[in-house]
Design an enzyme around this catalytic site. Structure first.
Site, PDB file in Angstrom:
ATOM      1  N   GLU A  62       0.859  -1.181   0.000  1.00  0.00           N
ATOM      2  CA  GLU A  62       0.000   0.000   0.000  1.00  0.00           C
ATOM      3  C   GLU A  62       0.892   1.226   0.000  1.00  0.00           C
ATOM      4  O   GLU A  62       1.953   1.220   0.624  1.00  0.00           O
ATOM      5  CB  GLU A  62      -0.910   0.047   1.242  1.00  0.00           C
ATOM      6  CG  GLU A  62      -2.012  -0.972   1.253  1.00  0.00           C
ATOM      7  CD  GLU A  62      -1.598  -2.310   1.864  1.00  0.00           C
ATOM      8  OE1 GLU A  62      -2.360  -3.272   1.714  1.00  0.00           O
ATOM      9  OE2 GLU A  62      -0.500  -2.378   2.464  1.00  0.00           O
ATOM     10  N   TYR A  71       7.707   2.212  -7.490  1.00  0.00           N
ATOM     11  CA  TYR A  71       7.067   0.904  -7.608  1.00  0.00           C
ATOM     12  C   TYR A  71       6.657   0.613  -9.055  1.00  0.00           C
ATOM     13  O   TYR A  71       6.825  -0.515  -9.534  1.00  0.00           O
ATOM     14  CB  TYR A  71       5.878   0.799  -6.661  1.00  0.00           C
ATOM     15  CG  TYR A  71       6.255   1.040  -5.210  1.00  0.00           C
ATOM     16  CD1 TYR A  71       7.400   0.475  -4.651  1.00  0.00           C
ATOM     17  CD2 TYR A  71       5.477   1.862  -4.401  1.00  0.00           C
ATOM     18  CE1 TYR A  71       7.750   0.714  -3.333  1.00  0.00           C
ATOM     19  CE2 TYR A  71       5.822   2.093  -3.080  1.00  0.00           C
ATOM     20  CZ  TYR A  71       6.956   1.522  -2.549  1.00  0.00           C
ATOM     21  OH  TYR A  71       7.310   1.767  -1.243  1.00  0.00           O
TER      22      TYR A  71
END
Length: 146
Positions: free
Chosen positions: A103, A115
């Site tokens: 998250e 990411y």
């Protein structure tokens, strides 16, 4: 140098937490992860005996859940977070866990970009996931083909 986090590292880890996060983890949170959670792996990145960052993740086959990625402010944008994430991905694959999740705050554009550079995709939204301030999180996922 990358190495497993030790309890002796916690004063420096807690200082990083306070520097970086509005809701920092407490010492007991890390101690639980290091001593009682059988799924947990925590790795520090040090340069000349100074801890500049760390990553924490749980390997629960076939999943790896990344719980923490942190790099001290003065060391950000030097590629250290990339080293930590790459290490986690390699370790997950070595342990036959090819699905990675995490998250990230909606507002954390640098982390989202990091990411995404590894192939993570935004798969859903976790409403009000974060507190102080309240903010939604992207749930991101990556699957490594073996």
């Amino acid at each position: 140098m990358l190495r497993k986090m030790q309890a002796e590292d916690l004063p420096l880890i807690l200082a990083l937490e306070k520097e970086l996060f509005s809701s920092p983890w407490k010492e007991e949170d890390f101690l639980f992860e290091l001593t009682q959670n059988p799924f947990a792996t925590y790795v520090v990145l040090s340069i000349e005996d100074e801890i500049v960052g760390y990553i924490g993740y749980w390997i629960k086959n076939p999943y790896v859940e990344i719980t923490n990625v942190a790099v001290g402010k003065r060391y950000q944008r030097c590629g250290y977070a990339k080293q930590l994430v790459a290490y986690c991905l390699e370790d997950g694959v070595k342990n036959n866990a090819p699905i990675f999740t995490l998250e990230v705050r909606f507002s954390n554009i640098p982390a989202i970009s990091l990411y995404e550079s590894f192939g993570f995709k935004q798969v859903s939204v976790r409403k009000n996931y974060y507190t102080d301030p309240i903010e939604d999180a992207h749930l991101m996922m990556k699957e490594v083909k073996q």
